[in-house]
Design an enzyme around this catalytic site. Structure first.
Site, PDB file in Angstrom:
ATOM      1  CB  ALA A 174      43.191  -1.062  14.692  1.00 23.42           C
TER       2      ALA A 174
ATOM      3  CE  LYS B 112      42.794  -6.410   8.880  1.00 25.39           C
ATOM      4  NZ  LYS B 112      42.360  -7.016  10.175  1.00 25.39           N
TER       5      LYS B 112
ATOM      6  CG  ASP C  28      42.075  -9.828  12.026  1.00 20.75           C
ATOM      7  OD1 ASP C  28      40.968  -9.816  11.464  1.00 20.75           O
ATOM      8  OD2 ASP C  28      42.530  -8.864  12.656  1.00 20.75           O
TER       9      ASP C  28
ATOM     10  CB  THR D 199      31.937  -8.497  10.307  1.00 17.49           C
ATOM     11  OG1 THR D 199      33.328  -8.529  10.622  1.00 17.49           O
ATOM     12  CG2 THR D 199      31.157  -9.164  11.407  1.00 17.49           C
TER      13      THR D 199
ATOM     14  CB  CYS E 230      43.166  -3.185  29.776  1.00 17.60           C
ATOM     15  SG  CYS E 230      42.575  -3.968  31.285  1.00 17.60           S
TER      16      CYS E 230
ATOM     17  CG  MET F  52      36.448   2.934  31.724  1.00 23.37           C
ATOM     18  SD  MET F  52      37.367   1.576  30.939  1.00 23.37           S
ATOM     19  CE  MET F  52      37.424   0.394  32.316  1.00 23.37           C
TER      20      MET F  52
ATOM     21  CD1 TRP G  33      41.130   0.883   9.039  1.00 24.85           C
ATOM     22  CD2 TRP G  33      40.646   2.677   7.793  1.00 24.85           C
ATOM     23  NE1 TRP G  33      41.593   1.998   9.701  1.00 24.85           N
ATOM     24  CE2 TRP G  33      41.299   3.114   8.955  1.00 24.85           C
ATOM     25  CE3 TRP G  33      40.243   3.629   6.858  1.00 24.85           C
ATOM     26  CZ2 TRP G  33      41.580   4.454   9.214  1.00 24.85           C
ATOM     27  CZ3 TRP G  33      40.524   4.972   7.110  1.00 24.85           C
ATOM     28  CH2 TRP G  33      41.177   5.374   8.279  1.00 24.85           C
TER      29      TRP G  33
ATOM     30  CB  CYS H 188      40.650   0.497  24.547  1.00 24.88           C
ATOM     31  SG  CYS H 188      39.215  -0.084  23.628  1.00 24.88           S
ATOM     32  CG  HIS H 189      43.131   1.770  28.320  1.00 29.65           C
ATOM     33  ND1 HIS H 189      42.996   3.115  28.538  1.00 29.65           N
ATOM     34  CD2 HIS H 189      41.910   1.228  28.599  1.00 29.65           C
ATOM     35  CE1 HIS H 189      41.759   3.386  28.951  1.00 29.65           C
ATOM     36  NE2 HIS H 189      41.084   2.251  28.993  1.00 29.65           N
TER      37      HIS H 189
HETATM   38 CA    CA Z   1      39.362  -8.348  12.366  1.00 29.24          CA
END
Ligand code: CA
Length: 710
Positions: A550, A337, A310, A245, A613, A654, A397, A616-617
């Site tokens: 992130a 990266k 990644d 992507t 989870c 959520m 980024w 995000c958390h």
């Molecule tokens: Ca990635």
């Protein structure tokens, strides 16, 4: 006109609209910042000199604009004839007066908050584009919207994705020769990457360039895909998506008429699952040059063949003409990266040079003859391997900046290790990360206290500014930061380098040697990049302040001020003395309920939490941006299953997970969170902690001397 005059905008709209001619001649308008990287070559260098090394100590807060959000802000604002245009969370677009911060309009694309489940790295947006009286934004749910620059009303919108797939858009569009170009993200969840160009007036699709091949049973879409397909062998990558992507960087050379796109990581990450027969897997982790009028492939340079970590090549790309061995070369530069800084001939794609800008242990070097990295060993094919850089990259980024005076590229870099381990028996699953990588492997061994775990994580990650000489491929100076997730860069002709930090400060350094010359508190961590612009003869520096993204979401790894204050745009100018309102004291966290679950259930909850989870958390249930789940109120505990399974909070972002986990699973996660809440309230024995960190680090986590900061 009258309305405009009453707003004091004077001749703001009298000038011709932004077009290719104005963008190509952007240096003639140093007071404006008309595209995300300021110029098509994306140097992020301001020619303004009013604010400089001799007077920067008089820089003060001119105004602030509150965005009413508590999630990450990553956008670079545009400044066009006195008006600032920028995007915030959930792809909302704002226009404000550049002199006062007074709002002119807000455009909310009304994104369905439940789509947030497809956003790997916060519901962020990195900015808008301007062309012929319109402002363009890509939305987190995959639309491209054209907005009238005066009224803030929508002119047209088009869906750029297949909504049955977990795509998202976070990057800023670029506009070249009247076409709006936009990519997308989603490789972690499992999608196939592409960029699309649309007519800027009508929204009609002009072309689409796929970055990785689809199902080999279908005819390839282009000669480029025919070529790429030969580099993928075995496996069924198309069922997961293949990835690649192009979610952020682009650049344009108007003389060569070449559009450069930065292509992202694989999906799934594991090369042994994705393409078990080997091959480079084009165009993963590549810089690809395209004809912007047709979308036809021109050349590519792959930074990480057969990437499996990644290691995206979506990082900021800078075009510059620099002298190498007595010859002026038209180059494109990138610090992807994977830890190497690349200088590539942007006319031909020819490799010029690469050196590592952070410690790297997946490759020894890039072979100067072939331009290919020389890998160190079998990586994590058969056993887990602690690897640097991590999936967060030696650089992510956050934009760099190139200063033509010093000839240096300023990289917001980080050193961070990650334990890569193959996921046993990987199977594609919806609404989870599909990487064929065991995320739990990052956790220290069973029995290590959660607080200790977080200290270990923090000890493994640090950020710094690297002032990089691209000609000689070496670092000239460095400024170290306590955390690994700081903001992007701006350099100016006033010989200043600006950067916001995770600790909540905007700082100005001398471009020559990194001397800290000025700083101002911002009350929340910064991840975005600053800009500089001028209105009515005054030079300003503006930056979006709002912790997230992130590593912000990941919680315990990065120090931050949390979301005590909402997101803001701050603007500074010489002699201003504005002050930010006092930060309210956070309330004490509520007492957690008693733990009634078995150790076995808690352990299962730990595993499930780190599957569904944690992204995000926060790892170990320590939140960085969203509500901290260790601090749930008695009422939230009561309706826990309604939130997690039935999605009663999906309107707030959520989504319900009832299709993916069952009631037993939800209860196990709940038990794990209660355990973490109790653990938080237990005091750690300091000296025992440090000896345990050292023991764990050296036996289990040690990757590279310089990646551990004990
Ligand atoms: Ca990635």
């Amino acid at each position: 006109r009258d309305v405009e005059r009453s707003r004091g905008l004077g001749d703001v709209y009298k000038r011709q609209a932004v077009d290719g001619e104005r963008l190509r001649a952007a240096d003639k308008e140093p007071g404006n910042w008309m595209s995300t990287g300021r110029t098509y070559d994306e140097q992020r260098y301001s020619p303004l000199t009013e604010i400089n090394t001799s007077n920067v100590d008089q820089l003060g807060l001119a105004w602030r604009f509150d965005l009413n959000t508590h999630r990450g802000l990553e956008a670079t604002p545009l400044a066009i004839d006195g008006v600032l245009y920028f995007s915030g969370t959930w792809s909302v677009v704002y226009a404000v007066d550049g002199r006062t911060g007074q709002p002119l309009w807000t455009y909310d694309p009304q994104v369905d908050r439940a789509w947030g489940i497809n956003a790997c790295c916060d519901v962020v947006n990195r900015g808008v584009a301007a062309w012929n009286g319109k402002i363009y934004v890509g939305t987190i749910d995959g639309r491209l919207v054209a907005i009238d620059a005066k009224s803030g009303n929508k002119v047209w919108e088009t869906l750029t994705i297949d909504k049955s797939k977990p795509y998202s858009i976070t990057g800023a569009p670029r506009i070249v020769n009247g076409k709006v170009v936009i990519g997308n993200g989603g490789a972690e969840y499992g999608v196939r990457g592409y960029v699309t160009a649309y007519d800027s007036e009508t929204g009609e699709q002009a072309w689409r360039f796929y970055t990785v091949p689809g199902n080999p049973a279908d005819p390839p879409e282009s000669p480029a895909m025919e070529m790429a397909l030969k580099t993928w062998n075995g496996g069924e990558w198309w069922t997961v998506g293949g990835g690649g992507t192009a979610w952020d960087s682009m650049a344009f050379d108007a003389d060569l008429n070449l559009l450069y796109i930065g292509v992202g990581n694989a999906s799934p990450w594991s090369r042994w699952v994705r393409s078990p027969g080997g091959g480079d897997n084009l165009f993963l982790s590549s810089i690809v040059a395209l004809n912007p009028d047709t979308g036809a492939y021109v050349w590519h340079y792959q930074t990480t063949p057969a990437e499996t970590w990644d290691y995206t090549a979506t990082q900021h790309m800078i075009l510059a003409d620099i002298e190498i061995n007595g010859e002026t070369r038209k180059v494109i530069m990138q610090a992807p990266k994977n830890g190497f800084f690349y200088v590539i001939d942007r006319e031909t794609g020819e490799f010029i040079s690469a050196e590592n800008y952070v410690p790297v242990n997946w490759a020894t070097h890039v072979d100067p003859e072939t331009g290919r990295p020389v890998e160190t060993d079998e990586q994590f094919r058969d056993q887990a391997k602690m690897t640097v850089p991590s999936p967060f990259g030696g650089h992510n980024w956050q934009p760099m900046s190139y200063h033509p005076g010093t000839g240096l590229v300023y990289i917001p870099a980080r050193e961070m290790a990650f334990k890569y381990e193959r996921e046993e028996n990987f199977k594609y699953g919806e609404n989870r990360w599909n990487m064929a990588i065991n995320m739990e492997a990052m956790m220290p061994p069973a029995g290590v206290e959660p607080k200790l775990m977080r200290r270990i994580m923090k000890a493994m990650a640090r950020g710094h500014i690297s002032a990089w000489d691209p000609v000689n491929q070496r670092e000239v100076w460095r400024v170290k930061h306590p955390g690994p997730w700081d903001g992007g860069m701006l350099s100016t002709a006033g010989n200043l380098l600006f950067q916001g930090t995770a600790e909540g400060e905007l700082k100005a350094y001398d471009v020559e040697d990194g001397t800290l010359l000025w700083q101002h508190e911002t009350q929340s961590g910064i991840v975005a990049a600053p800009i500089s612009y001028a209105v009515d003869g005054d030079q300003y520096v503006a930056i979006l302040v709002g912790w997230g993204g992130a590593l912000g979401l990941a919680g315990g790894i990065a120090p931050n001020l949390g979301d005590k204050v909402g997101g803001r745009l701050l603007a500074f100018k010489l002699g201003a003395q504005g002050e930010l309102p006092a930060v309210p004291e956070p309330p004490a966290p509520p007492k957690p309920p008693e733990q009634t679950a078995s150790t076995e259930t808690i352990t299962r909850g730990h595993q499930l939490y780190h599957t569904y989870c944690n992204v995000c958390h926060g790892m170990g249930a320590e939140s960085g941006v969203l509500a901290d789940l260790r601090h749930m109120t008695p009422h939230t505990h009561k309706i826990f299953n309604d939130i997690v399974l039935d999605g009663i909070y999906s309107g707030m972002g959520m989504a319900g997970f009832g299709d993916y986990i069952n009631k037993d699973d939800a209860e196990a996660i709940h038990a794990y969170l209660i355990e973490m809440a109790h653990a938080e309230q237990t005091e750690l024995n300091e000296s025992a902690t440090w000896s345990a960190i050292k023991a764990v680090s050296y036996t289990h986590l040690r990757a590279h001397e310089t990646s551990l900061h004990l």
